[in-house]
Motif scaffolding. Structure first.
Motif, short mmCIF file in Angstrom:
data_model
loop_
_atom_site.label_atom_id
_atom_site.label_comp_id
_atom_site.label_asym_id
_atom_site.label_seq_id
_atom_site.Cartn_x
_atom_site.Cartn_y
_atom_site.Cartn_z
N LYS A 28 0.54 -1.10 0.38
CA LYS A 28 0.13 0.25 0.00
C LYS A 28 0.72 0.97 0.62
CE LYS A 28 -4.39 1.19 2.74
NZ LYS A 28 -5.13 1.27 1.29
N LEU A 32 2.66 4.74 0.26
CA LEU A 32 2.55 5.35 1.83
C LEU A 32 2.81 6.70 1.50
CD1 LEU A 32 1.84 6.67 5.22
CD2 LEU A 32 4.39 6.08 4.98
N SER A 61 5.73 8.31 -1.99
CA SER A 61 6.71 8.31 -3.09
C SER A 61 8.02 7.78 -3.04
CB SER A 61 7.15 9.72 -3.62
OG SER A 61 8.10 9.05 -5.12
N ILE A 111 7.68 4.75 -0.89
CA ILE A 111 8.07 4.03 0.04
C ILE A 111 6.19 3.32 -0.24
CG2 ILE A 111 7.64 5.32 2.92
CD1 ILE A 111 8.46 7.57 1.69
N TYR A 112 6.30 2.09 0.51
CA TYR A 112 5.38 1.46 0.67
C TYR A 112 5.39 0.75 2.31
CZ TYR A 112 4.52 1.73 -3.88
OH TYR A 112 4.96 2.23 -5.20
N THR A 113 3.87 0.54 2.86
CA THR A 113 3.90 -0.16 3.64
C THR A 113 3.36 -1.88 3.38
OG1 THR A 113 2.52 1.42 4.87
CG2 THR A 113 1.82 -1.15 5.67
N PHE A 155 17.33 3.21 2.13
CA PHE A 155 16.36 4.08 2.01
C PHE A 155 17.57 4.77 1.29
CE2 PHE A 155 14.43 8.00 1.42
CZ PHE A 155 12.99 8.02 1.60
N ARG A 173 11.76 3.78 -2.96
CA ARG A 173 13.11 4.64 -2.02
C ARG A 173 13.30 3.68 -0.19
NH1 ARG A 173 12.12 10.89 -1.03
NH2 ARG A 173 9.67 10.29 -1.10
N GLU A 174 12.25 3.45 -0.08
CA GLU A 174 12.89 2.62 1.51
C GLU A 174 11.86 1.08 1.19
OE1 GLU A 174 10.92 3.74 4.66
OE2 GLU A 174 10.60 2.09 5.45
#
Lengths: 578, 578
Positions: free
Chosen positions: A33, A35, A37, A39-41, A139, A153-154
């Motif tokens: 999902k 969060l 740019s 970066i996702y859960t 990151f 990115r993460e």
């Protein structure tokens, strides 16, 4: 697991920003999902896959005698300054200031911290070899994050660092990791290829990339189907296309070629094969000495249908810090406009660097250093001075001879998911990480480093394994190995009992099973599990049960197989092992 | 595990900055390594303990139907702005700017991201209840990080978030978590206590803290040994010390008390019990209305030997935003200097707030609102107006009556390692996280949140369990459950064979065993494992083997027990279960 106690959230449509199939399917299957740019859960369904990837990596790393630790995410700038990477790394390095104004980096990798750890821990050659790894968040502040987990990115990476007393030890540690990676990617159940790679900015003396093969991959992977040769495009060597240069057969003719500044246009205008043309690329190398800037000029020559390989150019002596010449420089040096340059005629201070293929060409077409004109029938020695430098400057193409002499090259698309590097002493020297050798003398540690993009594996696995219904996980990576789909569990006692019994048996047999007790209609239930990509499915229905059967269907099977209730576990185990 | 393939690095001395025993022992045992202020690398030995903590937490959370996901570390500021915490949180929140200048927080906790996830996922009451958790790195930029993992900046936390349709549901989810925490800390093998706590800044309607009991703990834990009552110092209710106020027995006398501005000095000067004195604390509450600032003044009264509880003060009506009055304000309002204030005489605009104990005092000593003078024999009603407000303002002390009426209170020291909160709708209302209820109407989600300080557990466990040799891990948290110490494995074939056999048997029996094959002398070997704190040890030596015995010693045992070789595994299993 019971579906009613898990979190399943599927979508009919992927969001519009999901450009590639793995990103689309992971969003639709409720695995990630967004969060922010890049970066996702990791939602429960996605996290389960990540944990399977991690478990395989961890087992094989431990088996290869690597030792797990965990290094921090927030790293003091001082360490990055010791190696110069605080300045060298651009805006990709996420820089942080704490409440006291001190500088830190959110780790994109951990060479500095690892070297800092060992320089106080390793005192003697007796402690070597050592190999430490961690599985940790990274990151990298990509300018344009996209493709979901493929270029986020993460993200999560496994990074390992080996320490040896000498080059031979380091190469042995490297081989151990190379072999562990081969086992890891084999256990993932993915089609992959290990290829020789250029070491690049990280420095050192040798490296291999591990690519998951997928037609959508952004990297070209070069290999020889009849030998072991494999390399990435940057590193794949191009041999001369002809072993020796043919003798001149044509006269040199200066031909009018108005508006034909590209080889393609020249070939079309003159009705010649593109492979008879030579393209010219003007480079400048600027050096500073005693505050004075000096410029050197190079003319690169490539066959018209070949592509420049910038990595190879950078390895030519004197060309490490090259750039493309400006139009003003070209005007000044060649007295001509770009598009009509060539190696014939007075070249002043220019060094000619010919690609190996070009050096063996005869009767070729090239610019006449006169706007609007090309030469045909050009020949080395007779018309142009022999090139000062002959080098491999181009990307290989399908059908090129394999550098090992054992066949011809093929090219396929890959996604880089692992990388092993021989670092040598670059970091240990910069950070004074030494040990006492057998003679009691301090020596810098010989290092290697080894990365696997844990979260990227998910994207790569899907790019390789999907169909129009959704994801098709290999069993080893699937969020669940087996899904049980009871038809009308709330209506039929027989179905409920058979489903619960099979669920208990599957768990007892060590199968990672999910029982879909959500009470959905068959259509929605099947669509969910096909989208999510669970590889093995058993349907429990009254009709089958009357005949003592359950229905097995593999994710790629076009139809179901009736299996006697008593044989189901054995049958599934067989399918899982296949 | 073989010690030769693991990384063991022990120190004789702890670094000087390690102030408390858990920090010292973790450094000496090679479990953590300092990278920067409040930032540690978890070395292999420390990481093994962290993984054991995580595994127990994960198992119990899953058993309690909580669902694991993983939320990102780098979180967009926009979400934190929605709840106002971007501004409300001070420099403890680590703020980051990316390459485009956008603001992010390194998560100290994840209420905002979690609420953002569910507001797009939860549509209907049919999806509720839900409880999500993750085990993830946190960063809190403490002004003064210290005590190793006890107050670090980068640390690991398990945080869970429950979502319910109504208050009763939320309280049921809270109870499920409370019970899971009780099982978790019981499985850790630690002495702990769950205490009622104040909700504090996080908001909501109820909370409990879980404390590991240790004499070095920085929190006071209040409990009643003869009942279930337990609370932290902030929340523990102090009842009036006397049920009813005695009648006045003394006359009011104004007495000279030069230089006696503290109750202790007054009691000493007048040769009275400190418990007969009353101390006065002057507070100011400033309110803004239509751009005009108004001040209200409050006089707090506390028995001389009692301590003010600021949390309780903040809960008194009108005192939420209090501060201590300045000397200028005291001069203006009371016409007196601090140290001689009291409730007798004209008090102008001052509201008197008496602690429950003070309200029931008779013949007390208090300031005379006249510099250099106190009253003795002061009584409510007769000498001073009855206090406008009577409230619980003080910390409880040992021997106070338990608020449940079932005994008297005791106090012990604790280390907070877990916290469960009833959040209510504070976050869901701020972030518009609603669901459709049974009537199809949108309603805000009822939330709870539940934290466990994973890495802090290590520090707390050690503070509770150590001796002069080192750490004494409970078996469930120990990096290894059993260490095998062969004496002269390289010299004696019998020792080598017995050690290898036992090692294989222990592994087969599911014991987390390490075989110390480093070839150290017994003294150094034993010292290492006593420092590291492995709870069970077996020594394999030629002498014992000749009689068919091995030597077992528990970490707290003062001497070894000879155990016949064939019985050793069963013997250890028995000790592990004890």
């Amino acid at each position: 697991m019971r579906a009613s106690r898990f979190f399943i959230s599927t979508l009919k449509e992927a969001p519009s920003d999901a450009e590639i199939v793995s990103h689309q399917l992971m969003m639709r299957a409720g695995m990630i999902k967004r969060l922010g740019s890049g970066i996702y859960t990791y939602m429960p369904m996605g996290l389960k896959v990540i944990r399977k990837v991690e478990a395989i990596v961890r087992e094989e790393m431990n088996d290869a005698a690597a030792i797990e630790l965990l290094m921090p995410l927030v790293q003091p700038a001082e360490l990055w300054q010791e190696t110069g990477r605080w300045d060298k790394m651009g805006p990709e390095l996420l820089r942080i200031k704490d409440r006291h104004g001190r500088d830190y980096a959110f780790q994109p990798t951990a060479e500095e911290v690892m070297t800092d750890v060992v320089r106080s821990e390793i005192k003697s050659y007796r402690q070597l070899p050592l190999n430490f790894y961690h599985i940790q968040t990274k990151f990298r502040d990509e300018r344009r994050p996209r493709f979901g987990l493929m270029r986020g990115r993460e993200f999560t990476m496994k990074d390992a660092y080996s320490f040896d007393r000498d080059l031979a030890g380091m190469q042995a540690s490297y081989k151990v990791m190379y072999d562990a990676y081969t086992r890891i990617f084999t256990r993932f159940g993915l089609k992959f290829r290990a290829v020789a790679a250029d070491n690049g900015a990280i420095g050192g003396s040798g490296s291999h990339e591990f690519h998951v093969i997928a037609s959508t991959g952004e990297d070209a992977v070069v290999y020889c189907p009849t030998s072991d040769y494999a390399a990435n495009m940057e590193a794949a060597e191009a041999l001369p296309l002809a072993a020796a240069r043919p003798a001149p057969a044509q006269d040199l003719v200066k031909t009018s070629t108005p508006d034909a500044t590209k080889c393609e246009a020249v070939a079309e205008l003159l009705k010649l094969d593109l492979a008879q043309t030579v393209k010219t690329i003007a480079l400048t190398v600027e050096t500073e000495k005693d505050g004075k800037s000096t410029k050197q000029y190079f003319m690169l020559l490539l066959r018209g249908d070949h592509e420049l390989n910038e990595i190879k150019v950078g390895k030519v002596a004197g060309l490490a810090a090259h750039r493309f010449s400006t139009e003003a420089e070209i005007d000044e040096v060649y007295g001509c406009v770009p598009g009509y340059l060539g190696p014939i005629g007075t070249l002043g201070p220019v060094t000619v660097v010919a690609d190996r293929t070009v050096a063996n060409m005869a009767d070729f077409v090239c610019g006449a250093n006169d706007a609007g004109y090309h030469y045909t029938g050009a020949n080395w020695g007779r018309d142009a001075a022999e090139p000062a430098i002959v080098a491999d400057l181009r990307n290989v193409v399908e059908g090129d001879a394999s550098p090992d002499g054992k066949g011809v090259l093929a090219i396929e698309r890959g996604i880089e998911v692992g990388h092993v590097f021989q670092l040598g002493t670059a970091y240990s020297e910069a950070m004074k990480a030494t040990f006492l050798d057998e003679n009691g003398k301090p020596a810098p540690l010989q290092m290697g480093c080894y990365g696997i993009g844990i979260t990227r594996i998910l994207g790569a696995a899907i790019e390789q394994n999907f169909d129009d219904k959704g994801i098709v996980w290999p069993t080893s990576l699937a969020p669940f190995e087996l899904v049980l789909c009871p038809m009308g569990m709330d209506r039929s006692e027989a179905v409920k009992e058979a489903a619960e019994t099979l669920y208990a048996e599957a768990k007892a047999a060590g199968i990672d099973v999910i029982l879909d007790d959500r009470g959905l209609r068959p259509g929605g239930m099947f669509a969910d599990w096909e989208l999510i990509g669970v590889p093995h499915r058993v349907v429990i229905g009254d009709r089958g049960l009357k005949e003592g059967n359950l229905e097995y269907q593999g994710r790629r099977d076009t139809e179901a197989t009736a299996v006697p209730v008593a044989d189901v576990i054995g049958f599934i185990k067989g399918k899982m092992a296949a």
